[in-house]
Design a protein around this motif. Structure first.
Motif, PDB file in Angstrom:
ATOM      1  N   TYR A 269      -9.449  -1.118   0.645  1.00 47.62           N
ATOM      2  CA  TYR A 269      -8.899  -1.453  -1.027  1.00 47.62           C
ATOM      3  C   TYR A 269      -8.608  -0.074  -2.060  1.00 47.62           C
ATOM      4  O   TYR A 269      -9.176   0.123  -3.159  1.00 47.62           O
ATOM      5  CB  TYR A 269      -9.326  -2.747  -1.679  1.00 47.62           C
ATOM      6  N   LEU A 270      -8.109   0.988  -1.657  1.00 54.54           N
ATOM      7  CA  LEU A 270      -7.856   2.679  -1.569  1.00 54.54           C
ATOM      8  C   LEU A 270      -6.855   3.026  -0.913  1.00 54.54           C
ATOM      9  O   LEU A 270      -6.021   2.283  -0.997  1.00 54.54           O
ATOM     10  CB  LEU A 270      -9.201   3.100  -1.567  1.00 54.54           C
ATOM     11  N   SER A 271      -6.764   3.769  -1.242  1.00 56.49           N
ATOM     12  CA  SER A 271      -5.539   4.808  -0.764  1.00 56.49           C
ATOM     13  C   SER A 271      -5.104   5.187   0.840  1.00 56.49           C
ATOM     14  O   SER A 271      -5.783   3.945   1.436  1.00 56.49           O
ATOM     15  CB  SER A 271      -5.788   6.445  -1.231  1.00 56.49           C
ATOM     16  N   VAL A 272      -4.059   4.577   0.992  1.00 55.34           N
ATOM     17  CA  VAL A 272      -3.785   4.130   2.333  1.00 55.34           C
ATOM     18  C   VAL A 272      -3.395   5.498   3.284  1.00 55.34           C
ATOM     19  O   VAL A 272      -3.834   5.291   4.337  1.00 55.34           O
ATOM     20  CB  VAL A 272      -2.299   3.432   2.452  1.00 55.34           C
ATOM     21  N   HIS A 273      -3.755   6.840   2.759  1.00 49.52           N
ATOM     22  CA  HIS A 273      -4.070   8.170   3.095  1.00 49.52           C
ATOM     23  C   HIS A 273      -5.096   8.737   2.960  1.00 49.52           C
ATOM     24  O   HIS A 273      -4.967   9.218   1.642  1.00 49.52           O
ATOM     25  CB  HIS A 273      -2.809   8.949   3.177  1.00 49.52           C
ATOM     26  N   GLU A 274      -6.209   8.698   3.612  1.00 48.83           N
ATOM     27  CA  GLU A 274      -7.364   8.963   2.850  1.00 48.83           C
ATOM     28  C   GLU A 274      -8.160  10.050   3.573  1.00 48.83           C
ATOM     29  O   GLU A 274      -7.977  10.483   5.207  1.00 48.83           O
ATOM     30  CB  GLU A 274      -8.216   7.707   3.098  1.00 48.83           C
ATOM     31  N   GLY A 275      -8.781  11.110   3.005  1.00 50.47           N
ATOM     32  CA  GLY A 275      -9.641  12.315   3.721  1.00 50.47           C
ATOM     33  C   GLY A 275     -11.053  12.380   4.231  1.00 50.47           C
ATOM     34  O   GLY A 275     -11.311  11.305   3.625  1.00 50.47           O
ATOM     35  N   PRO A 276     -11.962  12.882   4.844  1.00 49.96           N
ATOM     36  CA  PRO A 276     -11.202  14.429   5.121  1.00 49.96           C
ATOM     37  C   PRO A 276     -11.099  13.810   6.726  1.00 49.96           C
ATOM     38  O   PRO A 276     -10.726  14.634   7.142  1.00 49.96           O
ATOM     39  CB  PRO A 276     -12.699  14.880   4.930  1.00 49.96           C
TER      40      PRO A 276
ATOM     41  N   SER B 207       0.784  -0.979  -0.360  1.00 43.48           N
ATOM     42  CA  SER B 207       0.064   0.150   0.437  1.00 43.48           C
ATOM     43  C   SER B 207       0.846   1.136  -0.083  1.00 43.48           C
ATOM     44  O   SER B 207       0.549   3.004  -0.556  1.00 43.48           O
ATOM     45  CB  SER B 207      -0.720  -0.019   1.243  1.00 43.48           C
ATOM     46  N   PHE B 208       2.231   1.297   0.199  1.00 41.81           N
ATOM     47  CA  PHE B 208       3.151   2.031  -0.010  1.00 41.81           C
ATOM     48  C   PHE B 208       4.881   1.617   0.332  1.00 41.81           C
ATOM     49  O   PHE B 208       4.792   0.625   0.542  1.00 41.81           O
ATOM     50  CB  PHE B 208       2.967   3.178   1.323  1.00 41.81           C
ATOM     51  N   PRO B 209       5.522   2.343  -0.112  1.00 42.42           N
ATOM     52  CA  PRO B 209       7.271   1.861  -0.089  1.00 42.42           C
ATOM     53  C   PRO B 209       7.250   1.544   1.438  1.00 42.42           C
ATOM     54  O   PRO B 209       6.738   2.421   2.079  1.00 42.42           O
ATOM     55  CB  PRO B 209       7.775   3.239  -0.720  1.00 42.42           C
ATOM     56  N   THR B 210       7.681   0.223   2.026  1.00 47.33           N
ATOM     57  CA  THR B 210       7.953  -0.098   2.748  1.00 47.33           C
ATOM     58  C   THR B 210       9.162   0.850   3.352  1.00 47.33           C
ATOM     59  O   THR B 210      10.398   0.826   2.948  1.00 47.33           O
ATOM     60  CB  THR B 210       8.404  -1.283   2.967  1.00 47.33           C
TER      61      THR B 210
ATOM     62  N   LEU C 114      -8.234  -7.043  -1.543  1.00 49.72           N
ATOM     63  CA  LEU C 114      -9.487  -7.237  -2.363  1.00 49.72           C
ATOM     64  C   LEU C 114     -10.307  -6.331  -1.268  1.00 49.72           C
ATOM     65  O   LEU C 114     -10.997  -5.676  -1.323  1.00 49.72           O
ATOM     66  CB  LEU C 114      -9.613  -8.204  -2.986  1.00 49.72           C
ATOM     67  N   ASP C 115      -9.853  -6.954   0.464  1.00 52.77           N
ATOM     68  CA  ASP C 115     -10.738  -6.356   1.182  1.00 52.77           C
ATOM     69  C   ASP C 115     -10.619  -5.878   1.814  1.00 52.77           C
ATOM     70  O   ASP C 115     -11.215  -5.340   2.862  1.00 52.77           O
ATOM     71  CB  ASP C 115     -11.102  -7.942   2.192  1.00 52.77           C
ATOM     72  N   GLY C 116      -9.345  -4.787   1.841  1.00 58.27           N
ATOM     73  CA  GLY C 116      -8.531  -4.014   2.961  1.00 58.27           C
ATOM     74  C   GLY C 116      -7.687  -3.729   2.549  1.00 58.27           C
ATOM     75  O   GLY C 116      -6.209  -3.866   1.514  1.00 58.27           O
ATOM     76  N   THR C 117      -7.651  -2.538   3.035  1.00 59.64           N
ATOM     77  CA  THR C 117      -5.403  -1.967   2.959  1.00 59.64           C
ATOM     78  C   THR C 117      -5.228  -2.276   4.987  1.00 59.64           C
ATOM     79  O   THR C 117      -6.101  -1.424   5.148  1.00 59.64           O
ATOM     80  CB  THR C 117      -6.408  -0.255   3.033  1.00 59.64           C
ATOM     81  N   THR C 118      -3.914  -2.333   4.805  1.00 54.97           N
ATOM     82  CA  THR C 118      -3.221  -2.569   6.487  1.00 54.97           C
ATOM     83  C   THR C 118      -2.419  -1.692   5.993  1.00 54.97           C
ATOM     84  O   THR C 118      -1.444  -0.832   4.865  1.00 54.97           O
ATOM     85  CB  THR C 118      -3.241  -3.411   6.581  1.00 54.97           C
ATOM     86  N   ASP C 119      -1.456  -0.294   7.310  1.00 52.19           N
ATOM     87  CA  ASP C 119      -0.976   0.068   7.007  1.00 52.19           C
ATOM     88  C   ASP C 119      -0.456   0.190   9.561  1.00 52.19           C
ATOM     89  O   ASP C 119      -0.984   0.010  10.085  1.00 52.19           O
ATOM     90  CB  ASP C 119      -0.928   1.558   7.274  1.00 52.19           C
ATOM     91  N   ILE C 120       0.941  -0.381   8.928  1.00 52.37           N
ATOM     92  CA  ILE C 120       1.266  -0.623  10.714  1.00 52.37           C
ATOM     93  C   ILE C 120       2.651  -0.556  10.432  1.00 52.37           C
ATOM     94  O   ILE C 120       3.855  -0.812   9.872  1.00 52.37           O
ATOM     95  CB  ILE C 120       0.690  -2.262  11.014  1.00 52.37           C
ATOM     96  N   THR C 121       3.646   0.401  11.594  1.00 49.55           N
ATOM     97  CA  THR C 121       4.144   0.250  12.356  1.00 49.55           C
ATOM     98  C   THR C 121       4.992  -0.031  13.710  1.00 49.55           C
ATOM     99  O   THR C 121       4.015   0.102  14.426  1.00 49.55           O
ATOM    100  CB  THR C 121       4.755   1.889  12.021  1.00 49.55           C
ATOM    101  N   ARG C 122       5.925  -0.972  13.257  1.00 49.48           N
ATOM    102  CA  ARG C 122       6.582  -1.376  14.389  1.00 49.48           C
ATOM    103  C   ARG C 122       7.966  -0.976  14.911  1.00 49.48           C
ATOM    104  O   ARG C 122       9.002  -0.700  13.492  1.00 49.48           O
ATOM    105  CB  ARG C 122       6.756  -3.088  15.068  1.00 49.48           C
ATOM    106  N   THR C 123       8.639  -1.132  15.980  1.00 48.10           N
ATOM    107  CA  THR C 123       9.883  -0.548  16.033  1.00 48.10           C
ATOM    108  C   THR C 123      10.303  -1.464  16.977  1.00 48.10           C
ATOM    109  O   THR C 123       9.675  -1.932  17.910  1.00 48.10           O
ATOM    110  CB  THR C 123      10.038   0.900  17.301  1.00 48.10           C
TER     111      THR C 123
END
Length: 616
Positions: free
Chosen positions: A483-490, A369-372, A410-419
């Motif tokens: 299943y669209l933009s990982v950064h969505e408004g509004p 969903s974006f460059p790692t 197809l059913d969702g967009t994910t975004d996670i950060t772990r340190t």
């Protein structure tokens, strides 16, 4: 999805070629934004003008090229990256927020100067600010009929033509006809005849289609006009629309070649239509064409934005299923990392590749969903770092490793950060990590009245850091699509003011951080969705809260338990218990064994009260 790169490095000959074209046109300077005609986060290779000219690959920026000087503006996420990618002798870097382009233009231009811009690449709001800055100096802002940079860019790629596919109603939860009827009715209620839709995300949502014209987001680049009767004129390259898709869309969606867009705007004017445009995202050229044709332009929010942001039950169920698969991939990755990183066998690029490989094993995977962001040690302090062959470094004992990643299913967009700690962390690293964790938990546990905005909640995530005189130079949360933009408004959670109230069904990130330049970066990110919290007896306002979607361990080795309250410990232990219960059955026995250790309670629970107020 399109993920090509422009050819060759951004050498001085490119800047010289642009300046030669400016002289030929009698221009003193030219504005080069990062955006394309749709103001999207990701742009096709053919529209990567800022990267071609300067070498800067970040997702937000702008250059202003004068005949004798040039500057590049970036925000706080990219202050380190811009110096790594751009020749600062040719493009002086400035902060996009602290010294915005209109201010610099107002301090730099001389009377009689002519500053050019491409009206398809700037919104009307942006053009207004640029024009005012020019007028204050007695200079002129000039709309260029064609982009002078495109003339200098002699090997510019062709626009993308990725095929468009249908996104099934079993995944969207609603038909395109139902969506069009709802949005059109809202327009008619405001006595608006039509809306010009310039956001590809909105068009994809409205028509239940997906494409592949840009990297990381399944978008078909196009324009549309939604009429009050629910019909749509869709201006899209017919080569991108397979026959079966066109037939399924039906007669109420009229496919028209992109060259017909200008004429259609003219007809809206000739018919004296009241037309909605989103002046914060629509190209200035669209508004100018409507104005000149005689349309009654009503400036407002893209009418698809809010209904798209409030996910229905089917979309939320899909997101939860996608996060379970993503959680299994993260568990496999983190277990692999623990086994290999301490011995110096892993570098940033190898770790990113391994994580993508684990994700590819999951059902419905369609890409990242974006460059790692895979940053070891000091590279983790670069907020939007992207490892390359030149910057790639090994994960070393005693350092922190930050990985921010996500996937399109197809059913969702994910975004996670772990340190993650590699080896034994220092006391200072643990304290900074725990302060970030406290802010993360505070936001996750928030209960708030209906009508609350994300900017009102932002302080919850920052307060623990502020107590130590620390902060982070980015937002705390952004909206996420289905299943669209990982950064969505509004919707968003940020110090920047936002009038959009949080509503049930909205998905956002929760990602406070801390960055010790030259040493390490820390960020903890989960996706959360807004749900109803009920109305307590005697309350005057119904309440909302967050439900956590992301399912992956938070590194216990970095937690200083003495800094956490009992309630915070209870939240983390309950979250880890949920991760263990939902993810362990999905992974191999050896990964499940690792997961059991990684999610052990910080303190044995003494009562159900230790589970905290909210479902983590």
């Amino acid at each position: 999805m399109n993920d090509e790169c422009i050819s060759g490095p951004a050498g001085p000959e490119r800047l010289a070629a642009l300046r030669a074209e400016l002289r030929r046109r009698g221009l003193t300077g030219f504005v080069v934004p990062r955006s394309d005609e749709h103001q999207g986060e990701y742009v096709p290779t053919s529209a990567q003008r800022l990267a071609w000219l300067t070498g800067f690959t970040g997702s937000a920026g702008m250059a202003v090229v004068m005949l004798d000087r040039a500057v590049i503006f970036v925000d706080g996420r990219y202050t380190l990256q811009v110096r790594a990618e751009v020749d600062v002798e040719r493009f002086h870097p400035l902060h996009l927020i602290d010294q915005p382009p209109p201010r610099w233009i107002g301090e730099t231009l001389a009377e009689g100067d002519r500053l050019g811009f491409d009206p398809w690449l700037h919104t009307a709001d942006q053009v207004k600010a640029l024009r005012l800055a020019c007028e204050r100096r007695g200079a002129e802002l000039v709309a260029c009929p064609d982009n002078p940079l495109d003339v200098a860019w002699t090997d510019r790629p062709s626009p993308p033509k990725a095929p468009i596919g249908l996104h099934d109603e079993s995944l969207t939860g609603r038909s395109s006809a139902a969506k069009r009827k709802e949005v059109a009715a809202a327009l008619v209620a405001e006595r608006i005849d039509a809306a010009v839709i310039t956001s590809p995300e909105s068009i994809a949502w409205l028509l239940n289609v997906r494409g592949g014209d840009v990297a990381y987001t399944p978008l078909p680049l196009s324009f549309a006009i939604l009429h009050g009767d629910g019909t749509v004129d869709w201006f899209v390259d017919p080569a991108k629309v397979p026959p079966g898709v066109a037939e399924h869309l039906g007669s109420q969606i009229r496919l028209t070649v992109p060259d017909g867009f200008d004429a259609a705007l003219g007809r809206l004017g000739r018919d004296a239509k009241r037309v909605r445009i989103d002046s914060s995202t629509a190209p200035a050229q669209v508004e100018d064409r409507l104005d000149s044709a005689g349309a009654k332009v009503e400036r407002g929010v893209d009418p698809c934005q809010l209904p798209k942001a409030c996910k229905n039950a089917v979309e939320l169920d899909g997101s939860r299923a996608a996060h379970r698969r993503d959680g299994a991939a993260m568990a496999r990755f983190l277990a692999w990392l623990d086994a290999h990183a301490p011995g110096g066998q892993v570098d940033e690029l190898g770790a990113a590749d391994a994580l993508e490989g684990f994700r590819r094993r999951g059902a419905n995977f369609r890409g990242l969903s974006f460059p790692t962001i895979s940053g070891a040690g000091s590279n983790g302090a670069i907020v939007h770092y992207r490892s390359t062959a030149q910057t790639n470094r090994r994960l070393r004992p005693g350092e922190l490793y930050l990985v921010d990643s996500g996937a399109q299913y197809l059913d969702g967009t994910t975004d996670i950060t772990r340190t993650v700690a590699v080896g034994n962390p220092t006391a200072r690293q643990r304290r900074h990590f725990t302060l970030v964790l406290k802010g993360h938990i505070a936001l996750a546990m928030a209960v708030f009245p209906v009508g609350t905005t994300g900017s009102q909640l932002d302080v919850l995530a920052r307060r623990p850091l502020w107590s130590d005189g620390l902060d982070y130079d980015h937002g705390t949360g952004h909206g996420v699509g289905s299943y669209l933009s990982v950064h969505e408004g509004p919707q968003r959670i940020s110090k920047v003011g936002n009038s959009i109230a949080l509503k049930p069904g909205m998905i956002l990130s929760n990602e406070p951080g801390f960055y010790k330049v030259g040493a390490y970066g820390i960020r903890i990110e989960n996706l959360i969705c807004v749900v109803e919290a009920g109305t307590p007896r005697g309350a005057e306002w119904p309440l909302l809260r967050f439900d956590v979607l992301t399912l992956a361990p938070i590194d216990r080795r970095l937690v200083d338990v003495s800094v956490l309250s009992e309630e915070e410990v209870g939240w983390l232990d309950a979250y880890h218990a949920r991760v263990r219960a939902e993810i362990a059955p999905l992974v191999e026995p050896e990964v499940a064994a690792w997961l059991t250790t990684a999610t052990e309670p910080l303190r044995p629970p003494r009562s159900s009260r230790a589970r905290g107020r909210n479902r983590p």
